[in-house]
Design a protein around this motif. Structure first.
Motif, PDB file in Angstrom:
ATOM      1  N   SER A   1      -5.186  -4.209  -6.688  1.00 24.04           N
ATOM      2  CA  SER A   1      -5.954  -3.497  -7.704  1.00 24.04           C
ATOM      3  C   SER A   1      -6.917  -2.572  -6.987  1.00 24.04           C
ATOM      4  CB  SER A   1      -6.706  -4.478  -8.609  1.00 24.04           C
ATOM      5  OG  SER A   1      -7.304  -3.790  -9.691  1.00 24.04           O
ATOM      6  N   TYR A   2      -7.041  -1.347  -7.493  1.00 20.30           N
ATOM      7  CA  TYR A   2      -7.869  -0.343  -6.824  1.00 20.30           C
ATOM      8  C   TYR A   2      -8.464   0.594  -7.853  1.00 20.30           C
ATOM      9  CZ  TYR A   2      -3.700   2.652  -7.431  1.00 20.30           C
ATOM     10  OH  TYR A   2      -2.641   3.357  -7.945  1.00 20.30           O
ATOM     11  N   GLU A   3      -9.437   1.376  -7.430  1.00 18.60           N
ATOM     12  CA  GLU A   3     -10.052   2.379  -8.277  1.00 18.60           C
ATOM     13  C   GLU A   3      -9.917   3.761  -7.646  1.00 18.60           C
ATOM     14  OE1 GLU A   3     -13.634   0.153 -10.775  1.00 18.60           O
ATOM     15  OE2 GLU A   3     -14.129   1.350  -9.001  1.00 18.60           O
ATOM     16  N   VAL A   4      -9.614   4.754  -8.457  1.00 20.56           N
ATOM     17  CA  VAL A   4      -9.666   6.153  -8.063  1.00 20.56           C
ATOM     18  C   VAL A   4     -10.401   6.898  -9.170  1.00 20.56           C
ATOM     19  CG1 VAL A   4      -8.388   8.242  -7.473  1.00 20.56           C
ATOM     20  CG2 VAL A   4      -7.499   6.011  -6.773  1.00 20.56           C
ATOM     21  N   ASP A   5     -11.449   7.631  -8.783  1.00 21.98           N
ATOM     22  CA  ASP A   5     -12.265   8.371  -9.756  1.00 21.98           C
ATOM     23  C   ASP A   5     -12.766   7.461 -10.876  1.00 21.98           C
ATOM     24  OD1 ASP A   5     -11.755  10.650  -8.265  1.00 21.98           O
ATOM     25  OD2 ASP A   5     -10.089  11.292  -9.545  1.00 21.98           O
ATOM     26  N   GLY A   6     -13.111   6.235 -10.501  1.00 18.19           N
ATOM     27  CA  GLY A   6     -13.691   5.297 -11.453  1.00 18.19           C
ATOM     28  C   GLY A   6     -12.711   4.594 -12.364  1.00 18.19           C
ATOM     29  N   LYS A   7     -11.410   4.879 -12.238  1.00 17.20           N
ATOM     30  CA  LYS A   7     -10.398   4.235 -13.070  1.00 17.20           C
ATOM     31  C   LYS A   7      -9.696   3.139 -12.286  1.00 17.20           C
ATOM     32  CE  LYS A   7      -6.482   5.205 -16.147  1.00 17.20           C
ATOM     33  NZ  LYS A   7      -5.708   6.253 -16.833  1.00 17.20           N
ATOM     34  N   GLN A   8      -9.535   1.973 -12.896  1.00 10.90           N
ATOM     35  CA  GLN A   8      -8.918   0.834 -12.224  1.00 10.90           C
ATOM     36  C   GLN A   8      -7.410   0.809 -12.471  1.00 10.90           C
ATOM     37  OE1 GLN A   8     -10.532  -3.000 -13.309  1.00 10.90           O
ATOM     38  NE2 GLN A   8      -9.118  -4.130 -11.979  1.00 10.90           N
ATOM     39  N   TYR A   9      -6.680   0.490 -11.409  1.00 11.70           N
ATOM     40  CA  TYR A   9      -5.224   0.394 -11.458  1.00 11.70           C
ATOM     41  C   TYR A   9      -4.792  -0.964 -10.899  1.00 11.70           C
ATOM     42  CZ  TYR A   9      -5.445   5.534 -11.811  1.00 11.70           C
ATOM     43  OH  TYR A   9      -5.727   6.826 -12.187  1.00 11.70           O
ATOM     44  N   VAL A  10      -3.597  -1.377 -11.272  1.00  8.57           N
ATOM     45  CA  VAL A  10      -2.927  -2.543 -10.695  1.00  8.57           C
ATOM     46  C   VAL A  10      -1.537  -2.093 -10.276  1.00  8.57           C
ATOM     47  CG1 VAL A  10      -2.064  -4.878 -11.100  1.00  8.57           C
ATOM     48  CG2 VAL A  10      -4.226  -4.150 -12.143  1.00  8.57           C
ATOM     49  N   ALA A  11      -1.135  -2.423  -9.051  1.00  3.85           N
ATOM     50  CA  ALA A  11       0.166  -1.988  -8.544  1.00  3.85           C
ATOM     51  C   ALA A  11       0.897  -3.156  -7.885  1.00  3.85           C
ATOM     52  CB  ALA A  11      -0.007  -0.860  -7.528  1.00  3.85           C
ATOM     53  N   VAL A  12       2.227  -3.151  -7.978  1.00  2.00           N
ATOM     54  CA  VAL A  12       3.035  -4.188  -7.344  1.00  2.00           C
ATOM     55  C   VAL A  12       4.451  -3.668  -7.096  1.00  2.00           C
ATOM     56  CG1 VAL A  12       3.903  -5.260  -9.484  1.00  2.00           C
ATOM     57  CG2 VAL A  12       3.600  -6.668  -7.419  1.00  2.00           C
ATOM     58  N   TRP A  13       5.052  -4.120  -6.011  1.00  2.00           N
ATOM     59  CA  TRP A  13       6.471  -3.870  -5.747  1.00  2.00           C
ATOM     60  C   TRP A  13       7.322  -4.930  -6.439  1.00  2.00           C
ATOM     61  CZ3 TRP A  13       9.114   0.015  -3.554  1.00  2.00           C
ATOM     62  CH2 TRP A  13       8.477   0.875  -2.657  1.00  2.00           C
ATOM     63  N   SER A  14       8.426  -4.512  -7.030  1.00  2.00           N
ATOM     64  CA  SER A  14       9.508  -5.436  -7.362  1.00  2.00           C
ATOM     65  C   SER A  14      10.592  -5.238  -6.308  1.00  2.00           C
ATOM     66  CB  SER A  14      10.062  -5.158  -8.765  1.00  2.00           C
ATOM     67  OG  SER A  14      10.572  -3.836  -8.850  1.00  2.00           O
ATOM     68  N   GLY A  15      11.412  -6.249  -6.081  1.00  2.00           N
ATOM     69  CA  GLY A  15      12.468  -6.132  -5.074  1.00  2.00           C
ATOM     70  C   GLY A  15      12.776  -7.470  -4.439  1.00  2.00           C
ATOM     71  N   TRP A  16      13.876  -8.081  -4.825  1.00  2.00           N
ATOM     72  CA  TRP A  16      14.226  -9.453  -4.462  1.00  2.00           C
ATOM     73  C   TRP A  16      14.758  -9.532  -3.033  1.00  2.00           C
ATOM     74  CZ3 TRP A  16      12.899 -14.027  -5.095  1.00  2.00           C
ATOM     75  CH2 TRP A  16      13.743 -15.127  -5.025  1.00  2.00           C
ATOM     76  N   GLY A  17      14.413 -10.625  -2.380  1.00  2.00           N
ATOM     77  CA  GLY A  17      14.869 -10.893  -1.022  1.00  2.00           C
ATOM     78  C   GLY A  17      13.945 -11.909  -0.374  1.00  2.00           C
ATOM     79  N   GLY A  18      13.813 -11.844   0.950  1.00  2.00           N
ATOM     80  CA  GLY A  18      12.928 -12.764   1.656  1.00  2.00           C
ATOM     81  C   GLY A  18      13.553 -14.112   1.919  1.00  2.00           C
ATOM     82  N   VAL A  19      12.700 -15.117   2.104  1.00  2.00           N
ATOM     83  CA  VAL A  19      13.161 -16.416   2.585  1.00  2.00           C
ATOM     84  C   VAL A  19      13.957 -17.204   1.548  1.00  2.00           C
ATOM     85  CG1 VAL A  19      11.363 -16.667   4.333  1.00  2.00           C
ATOM     86  CG2 VAL A  19      10.927 -17.474   2.014  1.00  2.00           C
ATOM     87  N   TRP A  20      13.608 -17.082   0.264  1.00  2.00           N
ATOM     88  CA  TRP A  20      14.260 -17.954  -0.723  1.00  2.00           C
ATOM     89  C   TRP A  20      15.763 -17.711  -0.820  1.00  2.00           C
ATOM     90  CZ3 TRP A  20      13.147 -22.376  -2.969  1.00  2.00           C
ATOM     91  CH2 TRP A  20      13.954 -22.820  -4.014  1.00  2.00           C
ATOM     92  N   PRO A  21      16.246 -16.492  -1.056  1.00  2.00           N
ATOM     93  CA  PRO A  21      17.700 -16.312  -1.144  1.00  2.00           C
ATOM     94  C   PRO A  21      18.418 -16.586   0.174  1.00  2.00           C
ATOM     95  CG  PRO A  21      16.587 -14.196  -1.225  1.00  2.00           C
ATOM     96  CD  PRO A  21      15.526 -15.237  -1.346  1.00  2.00           C
TER      97      PRO A  21
END
Length: 570
Positions: free
Chosen positions: A524-544
């Protein structure tokens, strides 16, 4: 069971990514505020997200409250990146400074976006060495960059660190730390401390002797190198059989944290090699340990070992989060961590002494904590040659690398949790460069005490006890971010981003399905006083890769990554 080899995959981002940096064309480049050491020291109050876990404390806590429990239900998508068709895990944490957002993808692609609009400013595809993916344990991911002055720094899976001009993507220097294809790799985000780029290597499953290196941020020259498995002439070296240190593992493969007030780095160390403990009697320092390090010299100030003579792959690399803890009426400057071995730890960060350790999952490998403050191994549940055991948690741990968050307002840690067990059996092994070095076969199995594979837990830092828990039939592999608005954000394997009430665990908001399961931590971040939430989707890593039959329901999950950004009122 042999380690799986990861193969290089062709990748597409709209049109093919180029092997050259390409500044944005046809629009003015946004301003870029230089990142000073003072700004890094005070990153907790920054409007951006300046390092992997947001600040030196590693708490994944953003103090913004414009998005809060009363209005989070109105959170809407703002922009989404083009899909990146790489069928591997997207574990990146975006770094935001000013209007710039820097993101990485599997196979070491780097892009700069306008954090408000999603406009691509420049992109770079690192050219990997041909044998770079030969000895990758757990997917070809890249977790992110570091920023300092007017530069961006990225580590690569063929063991380089590359410095870029933040505004244009032009390469300033490229330094190699080790040759690829023999066991070493790097997928963590670097950490900048006092003009040095600090990074640790992976490779414990291949008998690579772990190390942490610091490079001069301006030139890329090596400032110091600390082997995390000591030689016989170094402190801790006598805790290994003769010669075993040379291939002793101990990879420090996750980004550490830092205390500017005492000028101390804190870095976790991974499992010893080979896995089979009977082949290397002793405590096997500094495997499965937390190290306190002088960042100017690389010298160890103190250590705490979570699991001695580990035979279950209980790496100690989970983020060592700095937090002030009051336990039984006494205040401490602490490190808190949900460890792979199934215990939630609070450690005095001034001297390395244990404050408390409490189990947070069903645990049969560790039977308790000794009077001296260390985990007691259940010797009956240690595999041997031709001896198979069943124990909990699994080798993926009660919690894997996925980020936990700590909220100073609620005094809670929010922990993505895995409820699974395993069988293990010892097999003969010998070291050969570039080949797996395990000495055990293994299989994940359900936890007989839990019908649910995953959960999100809130743990009271003053007691180490659970406050609330949200359970899921599927594993919960997404990292956590807490905010000043009383929220905790995390993504599920159902491809949705969730907003929890930080005090109660009630789900207050859920995104639409973002196209693929989520394993990255939101920011979560702010630019010009506005708050945003960002996240990547994309399956992989240790579980599969490692869950076997237990992970079968997710074997057909869609892959490929996209970055999703949300705000109020779109």
């Amino acid at each position: 069971m042999k380690l799986k080899k990861t193969t290089l995959t062709s990748c597409v981002l709209g049109s093919a990514l180029l092997a050259l940096a390409i500044p944005g064309i046809g629009h003015a480049m946004p301003s870029y505020p230089p990142v000073t050491q003072s700004r890094l020291d005070n990153a907790a109050s920054s409007p951006g997200w300046l390092m992997f876990n947001r600040d030196y404390a590693g708490d994944d806590y953003a103090p913004y409250s414009a998005i809060n429990t009363s209005n989070v239900a109105s959170l809407k998508p703002v922009w989404t990146s083009p899909k990146v068709n790489i069928p591997h895990g997207f574990e990146n944490v975006p770094i935001i400074n000013g209007d710039y957002m820097f993101v990485t993808t599997p196979l070491d692609h780097l892009m700069a976006f306008d954090a408000k609009t999603g406009k691509l400013l420049w992109k770079y595809t690192y050219k990997l060495a041909g044998d770079a993916t030969k000895t990758i344990c757990c997917d070809v991911n890249n977790r992110g960059v570091a920023v300092y002055d007017d530069m961006v720094y990225m580590a690569t899976i063929d063991n380089h660190v590359v410095a870029f001009d933040a505004k244009t993507g032009k390469v300033a220097w490229n330094s190699a730390l080790y040759k690829p294809g023999v066991g070493y790799s790097i997928d963590e985000a670097p950490l900048i401390v006092d003009g040095k780029v600090v990074v640790g290597v992976g490779g414990g499953e291949y008998g690579a002797r772990g190390f942490i290196a610091a490079l001069d941020a301006k030139t890329g020259k090596l400032a110091w190198k600390l082997h995390t498995i000591p030689s016989p002439s170094e402190p801790g070296g006598k805790t290994w059989p003769a010669g075993a240190y040379k291939h002793g593992g101990g990879s420090p493969w996750m980004t550490g944290t830092y205390d500017p007030s005492t000028k101390t780095l804190f870095w976790g160390v991974g499992n010893p090699g080979p896995w089979l403990a009977s082949t290397r009697p002793g405590h096997n320092l500094y495997s499965d340990s937390l190290l306190a390090i002088d960042p100017s010299t690389g010298k160890i100030k103190w250590h705490y070992q979570y699991t001695r003579n580990d035979t279950w792959d209980y790496d100690g690399v989970n983020t060592p989060t700095l937090s002030n803890v009051t336990y039984k009426g006494k205040p401490y400057k602490a490190i808190v961590e949900a460890n792979r071995n199934g215990y939630f730890y609070a450690i005095n960060r001034e001297d390395g002494k244990l404050i408390y350790a409490k189990p947070f999952v069903h645990d049969t490998s560790i039977t308790g904590i000794s009077a001296g403050g260390h985990a007691i191994n259940n010797t009956a549940n240690q595999p041997g040659l031709d001896k198979q055991i069943t124990t909990c948690p699994s080798f993926l741990g009660g919690k894997n690398w996925w980020a936990a968050a700590v909220d100073p307002k609620t005094n809670m840690a929010y922990v993505p949790t895995l409820h699974a067990c395993m069988t293990m059996k010892g097999v003969p092994t010998s070291y050969a460069a570039g080949l797996p070095y395990l000495g055990e076969t293994f299989q994940m199995i359900p936890d007989p005490t839990s019908p649910d594979l995953g959960s999100v837990q809130a743990i009271d830092l003053s007691t180490g006890k659970q406050v609330w828990e949200y359970k899921t039939k599927a594993p919960w592999n997404g990292g956590m971010t807490a905010t000043g608005g009383g929220l905790v954000f995390s993504g599920g394997t159902d491809g949705k981003l969730y907003g929890f009430d930080a005090k109660t665990g009630k789900i207050l908001w859920t995104s639409a399905n973002l196209g693929s399961p989520i394993i990255a931590a939101p920011v979560s971040y702010e630019v010009d006083g506005k708050q945003y939430v960002a996240v990547w989707s994309g399956w992989g890593g240790v579980w599969p890769l490692w869950s076997g039959k237990l992970g079968a329901p997710l074997t057909k999950a869609p892959t490929g990554g996209q970055l999703h950004v949300f705000a109020l009122n779109g």
